[in-house]
Design a protein around this motif. Structure first.
Motif, PDB file in Angstrom:
ATOM      1  N   LEU A 154     -38.561 -47.126 -35.269  1.00 26.87           N
ATOM      2  CA  LEU A 154     -37.595 -47.500 -36.294  1.00 26.87           C
ATOM      3  C   LEU A 154     -36.272 -46.817 -36.015  1.00 26.87           C
ATOM      4  O   LEU A 154     -36.227 -45.606 -35.781  1.00 26.87           O
ATOM      5  CB  LEU A 154     -38.099 -47.094 -37.680  1.00 26.87           C
ATOM      6  CG  LEU A 154     -37.131 -47.319 -38.850  1.00 26.87           C
ATOM      7  CD1 LEU A 154     -36.917 -48.809 -39.069  1.00 26.87           C
ATOM      8  CD2 LEU A 154     -37.661 -46.662 -40.112  1.00 26.87           C
ATOM      9  N   VAL A 155     -35.206 -47.581 -36.011  1.00 30.63           N
ATOM     10  CA  VAL A 155     -33.858 -47.035 -35.850  1.00 30.63           C
ATOM     11  C   VAL A 155     -33.203 -46.980 -37.220  1.00 30.63           C
ATOM     12  O   VAL A 155     -33.209 -47.964 -37.961  1.00 30.63           O
ATOM     13  CB  VAL A 155     -33.025 -47.901 -34.887  1.00 30.63           C
ATOM     14  CG1 VAL A 155     -31.598 -47.373 -34.788  1.00 30.63           C
ATOM     15  CG2 VAL A 155     -33.678 -47.931 -33.508  1.00 30.63           C
ATOM     16  N   PHE A 156     -32.652 -45.803 -37.589  1.00 29.05           N
ATOM     17  CA  PHE A 156     -32.044 -45.664 -38.903  1.00 29.05           C
ATOM     18  C   PHE A 156     -30.831 -44.758 -38.805  1.00 29.05           C
ATOM     19  O   PHE A 156     -30.622 -44.041 -37.820  1.00 29.05           O
ATOM     20  CB  PHE A 156     -33.058 -45.104 -39.915  1.00 29.05           C
ATOM     21  CG  PHE A 156     -33.523 -43.706 -39.605  1.00 29.05           C
ATOM     22  CD1 PHE A 156     -32.917 -42.605 -40.205  1.00 29.05           C
ATOM     23  CD2 PHE A 156     -34.568 -43.496 -38.722  1.00 29.05           C
ATOM     24  CE1 PHE A 156     -33.340 -41.323 -39.914  1.00 29.05           C
ATOM     25  CE2 PHE A 156     -34.999 -42.212 -38.435  1.00 29.05           C
ATOM     26  CZ  PHE A 156     -34.387 -41.122 -39.027  1.00 29.05           C
ATOM     27  N   THR A 157     -30.014 -44.801 -39.850  1.00 32.81           N
ATOM     28  CA  THR A 157     -28.794 -43.996 -39.921  1.00 32.81           C
ATOM     29  C   THR A 157     -28.912 -43.023 -41.078  1.00 32.81           C
ATOM     30  O   THR A 157     -29.363 -43.384 -42.166  1.00 32.81           O
ATOM     31  CB  THR A 157     -27.566 -44.899 -40.127  1.00 32.81           C
ATOM     32  OG1 THR A 157     -27.491 -45.830 -39.044  1.00 32.81           O
ATOM     33  CG2 THR A 157     -26.288 -44.069 -40.154  1.00 32.81           C
ATOM     34  N   GLU A 158     -28.525 -41.766 -40.849  1.00 33.50           N
ATOM     35  CA  GLU A 158     -28.560 -40.777 -41.912  1.00 33.50           C
ATOM     36  C   GLU A 158     -27.345 -39.872 -41.791  1.00 33.50           C
ATOM     37  O   GLU A 158     -26.633 -39.884 -40.782  1.00 33.50           O
ATOM     38  CB  GLU A 158     -29.841 -39.943 -41.836  1.00 33.50           C
ATOM     39  CG  GLU A 158     -29.924 -39.044 -40.621  1.00 33.50           C
ATOM     40  CD  GLU A 158     -31.102 -38.099 -40.703  1.00 33.50           C
ATOM     41  OE1 GLU A 158     -31.703 -37.990 -41.787  1.00 33.50           O
ATOM     42  OE2 GLU A 158     -31.408 -37.439 -39.696  1.00 33.50           O
ATOM     43  N   GLY A 159     -27.114 -39.083 -42.834  1.00 31.77           N
ATOM     44  CA  GLY A 159     -25.997 -38.157 -42.845  1.00 31.77           C
ATOM     45  C   GLY A 159     -24.954 -38.543 -43.874  1.00 31.77           C
ATOM     46  O   GLY A 159     -24.883 -39.699 -44.319  1.00 31.77           O
ATOM     47  N   PRO A 160     -24.105 -37.603 -44.289  1.00 29.30           N
ATOM     48  CA  PRO A 160     -23.062 -37.890 -45.279  1.00 29.30           C
ATOM     49  C   PRO A 160     -22.002 -38.839 -44.725  1.00 29.30           C
ATOM     50  O   PRO A 160     -21.884 -39.034 -43.515  1.00 29.30           O
ATOM     51  CB  PRO A 160     -22.483 -36.498 -45.572  1.00 29.30           C
ATOM     52  CG  PRO A 160     -22.789 -35.697 -44.348  1.00 29.30           C
ATOM     53  CD  PRO A 160     -24.092 -36.207 -43.836  1.00 29.30           C
ATOM     54  N   ALA A 161     -21.258 -39.438 -45.624  1.00 27.49           N
ATOM     55  CA  ALA A 161     -20.209 -40.388 -45.233  1.00 27.49           C
ATOM     56  C   ALA A 161     -19.247 -39.743 -44.251  1.00 27.49           C
ATOM     57  O   ALA A 161     -18.778 -38.618 -44.454  1.00 27.49           O
ATOM     58  CB  ALA A 161     -19.464 -40.889 -46.469  1.00 27.49           C
ATOM     59  N   GLY A 162     -18.971 -40.456 -43.179  1.00 28.13           N
ATOM     60  CA  GLY A 162     -18.060 -39.949 -42.156  1.00 28.13           C
ATOM     61  C   GLY A 162     -18.740 -39.103 -41.109  1.00 28.13           C
ATOM     62  O   GLY A 162     -18.135 -38.795 -40.073  1.00 28.13           O
ATOM     63  N   GLU A 163     -19.991 -38.709 -41.357  1.00 28.58           N
ATOM     64  CA  GLU A 163     -20.723 -37.882 -40.399  1.00 28.58           C
ATOM     65  C   GLU A 163     -22.092 -38.482 -40.100  1.00 28.58           C
ATOM     66  O   GLU A 163     -23.044 -37.766 -39.755  1.00 28.58           O
ATOM     67  CB  GLU A 163     -20.885 -36.459 -40.939  1.00 28.58           C
ATOM     68  CG  GLU A 163     -19.565 -35.750 -41.206  1.00 28.58           C
ATOM     69  CD  GLU A 163     -19.776 -34.350 -41.742  1.00 28.58           C
ATOM     70  OE1 GLU A 163     -20.925 -33.863 -41.659  1.00 28.58           O
ATOM     71  OE2 GLU A 163     -18.811 -33.749 -42.233  1.00 28.58           O
ATOM     72  N   GLU A 164     -22.215 -39.802 -40.226  1.00 23.15           N
ATOM     73  CA  GLU A 164     -23.509 -40.437 -40.004  1.00 23.15           C
ATOM     74  C   GLU A 164     -23.939 -40.324 -38.545  1.00 23.15           C
ATOM     75  O   GLU A 164     -23.109 -40.229 -37.650  1.00 23.15           O
ATOM     76  CB  GLU A 164     -23.459 -41.924 -40.392  1.00 23.15           C
ATOM     77  CG  GLU A 164     -23.165 -42.195 -41.850  1.00 23.15           C
ATOM     78  CD  GLU A 164     -21.680 -42.372 -42.114  1.00 23.15           C
ATOM     79  OE1 GLU A 164     -20.888 -41.972 -41.226  1.00 23.15           O
ATOM     80  OE2 GLU A 164     -21.326 -42.895 -43.173  1.00 23.15           O
ATOM     81  N   ARG A 165     -25.230 -40.311 -38.355  1.00 22.03           N
ATOM     82  CA  ARG A 165     -25.774 -40.349 -36.999  1.00 22.03           C
ATOM     83  C   ARG A 165     -26.916 -41.349 -36.964  1.00 22.03           C
ATOM     84  O   ARG A 165     -27.642 -41.542 -37.949  1.00 22.03           O
ATOM     85  CB  ARG A 165     -26.290 -38.976 -36.571  1.00 22.03           C
ATOM     86  CG  ARG A 165     -27.567 -38.525 -37.271  1.00 22.03           C
ATOM     87  CD  ARG A 165     -27.989 -37.152 -36.795  1.00 22.03           C
ATOM     88  NE  ARG A 165     -29.265 -36.749 -37.394  1.00 22.03           N
ATOM     89  CZ  ARG A 165     -30.446 -36.830 -36.773  1.00 22.03           C
ATOM     90  NH1 ARG A 165     -30.483 -37.294 -35.535  1.00 22.03           N
ATOM     91  NH2 ARG A 165     -31.555 -36.450 -37.378  1.00 22.03           N
ATOM     92  N   GLU A 166     -27.075 -42.011 -35.827  1.00 29.83           N
ATOM     93  CA  GLU A 166     -28.152 -42.982 -35.642  1.00 29.83           C
ATOM     94  C   GLU A 166     -29.273 -42.317 -34.848  1.00 29.83           C
ATOM     95  O   GLU A 166     -29.014 -41.600 -33.875  1.00 29.83           O
ATOM     96  CB  GLU A 166     -27.640 -44.220 -34.907  1.00 29.83           C
ATOM     97  CG  GLU A 166     -28.644 -45.359 -34.874  1.00 29.83           C
ATOM     98  CD  GLU A 166     -28.101 -46.594 -34.182  1.00 29.83           C
ATOM     99  OE1 GLU A 166     -28.037 -47.662 -34.814  1.00 29.83           O
ATOM    100  OE2 GLU A 166     -27.731 -46.478 -32.993  1.00 29.83           O
ATOM    101  N   ALA A 167     -30.490 -42.551 -35.278  1.00 25.88           N
ATOM    102  CA  ALA A 167     -31.631 -41.951 -34.602  1.00 25.88           C
ATOM    103  C   ALA A 167     -32.762 -42.972 -34.506  1.00 25.88           C
ATOM    104  O   ALA A 167     -32.821 -43.933 -35.277  1.00 25.88           O
ATOM    105  CB  ALA A 167     -32.112 -40.709 -35.355  1.00 25.88           C
ATOM    106  N   MET A 168     -33.635 -42.764 -33.530  1.00 25.73           N
ATOM    107  CA  MET A 168     -34.811 -43.617 -33.369  1.00 25.73           C
ATOM    108  C   MET A 168     -36.043 -42.791 -33.714  1.00 25.73           C
ATOM    109  O   MET A 168     -36.284 -41.723 -33.134  1.00 25.73           O
ATOM    110  CB  MET A 168     -34.916 -44.166 -31.942  1.00 25.73           C
ATOM    111  CG  MET A 168     -36.100 -45.113 -31.749  1.00 25.73           C
ATOM    112  SD  MET A 168     -36.031 -46.076 -30.213  1.00 25.73           S
ATOM    113  CE  MET A 168     -36.108 -44.763 -28.985  1.00 25.73           C
ATOM    114  N   LEU A 169     -36.809 -43.271 -34.662  1.00 24.62           N
ATOM    115  CA  LEU A 169     -37.983 -42.572 -35.169  1.00 24.62           C
ATOM    116  C   LEU A 169     -39.243 -43.233 -34.611  1.00 24.62           C
ATOM    117  O   LEU A 169     -39.364 -44.464 -34.595  1.00 24.62           O
ATOM    118  CB  LEU A 169     -38.013 -42.628 -36.694  1.00 24.62           C
ATOM    119  CG  LEU A 169     -39.229 -42.042 -37.403  1.00 24.62           C
ATOM    120  CD1 LEU A 169     -39.231 -40.522 -37.280  1.00 24.62           C
ATOM    121  CD2 LEU A 169     -39.239 -42.452 -38.867  1.00 24.62           C
ATOM    122  N   MET A 170     -40.190 -42.423 -34.156  1.00 26.12           N
ATOM    123  CA  MET A 170     -41.475 -42.926 -33.675  1.00 26.12           C
ATOM    124  C   MET A 170     -42.599 -42.303 -34.495  1.00 26.12           C
ATOM    125  O   MET A 170     -42.608 -41.092 -34.720  1.00 26.12           O
ATOM    126  CB  MET A 170     -41.682 -42.602 -32.193  1.00 26.12           C
ATOM    127  CG  MET A 170     -43.037 -43.080 -31.667  1.00 26.12           C
ATOM    128  SD  MET A 170     -43.312 -42.781 -29.897  1.00 26.12           S
ATOM    129  CE  MET A 170     -43.489 -40.987 -29.886  1.00 26.12           C
TER     130      MET A 170
END
Length: 499
Positions: free
Chosen positions: A346-362
């Motif tokens: 699953l690919v998702f985005t997290e983090g506060p506005a302006g500092e988001e990061r995309e990560a891939m979760l397994m």
């Protein structure tokens, strides 16, 4: 959940869990606030208060970062009261498919349908088929009656109907879902071919058609290979494929990876749908063979695939990736991530506005196999203060007319002492219904769904040669355990003989 082939344990309950990165943010903000350094001359009491606040905030962050506890699929009792009564737990022989449909979580899963049909000479038999059904998740805010579980409230699932209501009994299995061009796409095996459907705004599923209005040609399936995927019993084994198909959207196209192509065993086939036509891109390199199938996700400009190793001596998951320019990479072992089952990506985005990061979760299973637990000891009521070893009686089999059904049952006895000093035997009558199908008797998958009860029954014990003088005990009620066994309990008061 993962189940393969037809065994007594093929029907496994569907459990689900959730993790919401957004839930962590307020706790992180609170942690940063309480971590603010104190003045150098701050009193000792204020320093101690700060340390306790940091510890408490840290604990909250760690709790929010954990997955919610596993829980069975709970149906919406307001709309599905009949379904809730018939099936307290959802059971399926295959891993369900889930997709986010513009804010609504949808699930497509395989349902086991059994019907009675007439054989020769007036005998009756059981006909089994697999059909795909859809359900949607109702969040806690819309399900105020849902019980809280862990640190998050539990929502409920609402059954919305069969995917192919007009086709009746037929083989439908191995569902895969993806959002593509604003619509939910479903690809699944139907008989010996792949079906490609889209979900309309009215909730109906329709076959994908080309510009001329005719159904699009789906990737070819090898009939012999599909038979092997169904298990040793071939087309008669309707209890789940060894591997589902998988979908992912990458670079504006819908990608499909499956193990049902005409290539050699353990070979994965890669296909692409551009919105009008399916194209087979070929098979993955020989270094990317698997005994199951691959999880897919688009991340960092590449299409990623993670799958179990085909080498039985190597349980490490393997990871490969694809680009249109370079094709599939040879793949590498994921050291420290062992599993014999297909993971989820699953690919998702997290983090506060302006500092988001995309990560891939397994998320993946370990290598430990599920084994059936030994029969549980009879339940101990609150007034029991001590028990001795349980004695299990032999299994007794009573057959129905023609031998098409039978009941396997036994009685267990557990010596116990109550809090008032009275000695008793806790007697439990355990039973499981079985039906004849194909080559033998198999457990009734609906034993746990229809909640049988004992209306009345008497257990007689022969006191001859015994140290106890026991007349009889009466059973009432009864419960159904998770393994589908029905159990009724009664107490027998013991009186020692003076002879």
């Amino acid at each position: 959940m993962d189940a393969v082939g037809w065994t007594a344990n093929s029907f496994l309950p569907v459990s689900w869990t959730s993790y919401t990165p957004a839930d962590v943010r307020p706790y992180l903000e609170e942690l940063e606030r309480v971590r603010t350094p104190l003045a150098a001359d701050a009193p000792a009491q204020e320093t101690e208060q700060r340390e306790r606040a940091v510890q408490k905030a840290t604990a909250r962050v760690e709790a929010a970062r954990k997955w919610t506890p596993d829980r069975p699929v709970q149906w919406d009792t307001d709309r599905d009261a009949e379904l809730q009564e018939a099936a307290s737990d959802l059971v399926t022989p295959e891993t369900p498919a889930i997709v986010d449909d513009n804010g609504t979580l949808r699930m497509v899963y395989t349902r086991i349908i059994e019907t009675v049909h007439m054989l020769s000479q007036g005998r009756r038999g059981m006909r089994t088929s697999l059909r795909l059904s859809e359900a949607e998740y109702v969040p806690p805010a819309k399900a105020p009656g849902a019980e809280a579980v862990g640190h998050q409230p539990a929502g409920v699932w609402r059954e919305t109907g069969f995917i192919h209501p007009e086709q009746g009994l037929s083989n439908q299995q191995a569902p895969a879902l993806a959002m593509f061009n604003g619509q939910v796409h479903l690809v699944h095996l139907h008989g010996w071919q792949l079906n490609h459907l889209i979900r309309g705004t009215d909730g109906t599923w329709k076959t994908v058609t080309g510009p001329d209005g005719t159904p699009v040609a789906t990737p070819k399936v090898g009939m012999a290979k599909a038979s092997r995927e169904r298990g040793a019993q071939g087309s008669q084994d309707l209890y789940g494929l060894n591997a589902n198909v998988r979908l992912a959207v990458h670079d504006g196209q819908l990608h499909l990876v499956h193990r049902l192509g005409e290539g050699a065993a353990n070979t994965l086939t890669h296909c692409v749908f551009d919105g009008t036509t399916w194209t087979t891109k070929g098979t993955l390199p020989a270094t990317n063979q698997t005994s199951r199938t691959a999880a897919l996700a688009s991340y960092d400009g590449k299409l990623h695939a993670v799958y179990p190793n085909a080498d039985e001596k190597n349980s490490a998951l393997r990871h490969t990736w694809w680009t249109a320019a370079d094709g599939w990479a040879p793949g590498v072992d994921l050291v420290g991530h062992d599993s014999d089952n297909t993971p989820a990506l699953l690919v998702f985005t997290e983090g506060p506005a302006g500092e988001e990061r995309e990560a891939m979760l397994m998320v993946h299973r370990g290598i430990e196999r599920w084994v059936e637990s030994p029969p549980p000891a009879p339940p101990i009521p609150p007034e029991v203060v001590s028990t001795e070893a349980t004695v299990y009686g032999p299994w007794v089999v009573d057959e129905g007319p023609g031998g098409w059904s039978r009941l396997r049952h036994r009685t267990t006895l557990t010596p116990a002492t109550l809090d008032d000093g009275k000695q008793v035997l806790i007697a439990v009558w355990e039973a499981r219904a079985e039906y004849y199908w194909l080559s033998g008797h198999h457990p009734d998958p609906y034993t746990k769904l229809h909640a049988p009860r004992i209306s009345g029954g008497t257990l007689w014990l022969d006191p001859e040669g015994s140290k106890f003088n026991i007349a009889n005990g009466t059973f009432e009620g009864g419960t159904v355990d998770k393994d589908g066994s029905f159990r009724g309990r009664c107490f027998l008061v013991l009186q020692r003989c003076l002879l």
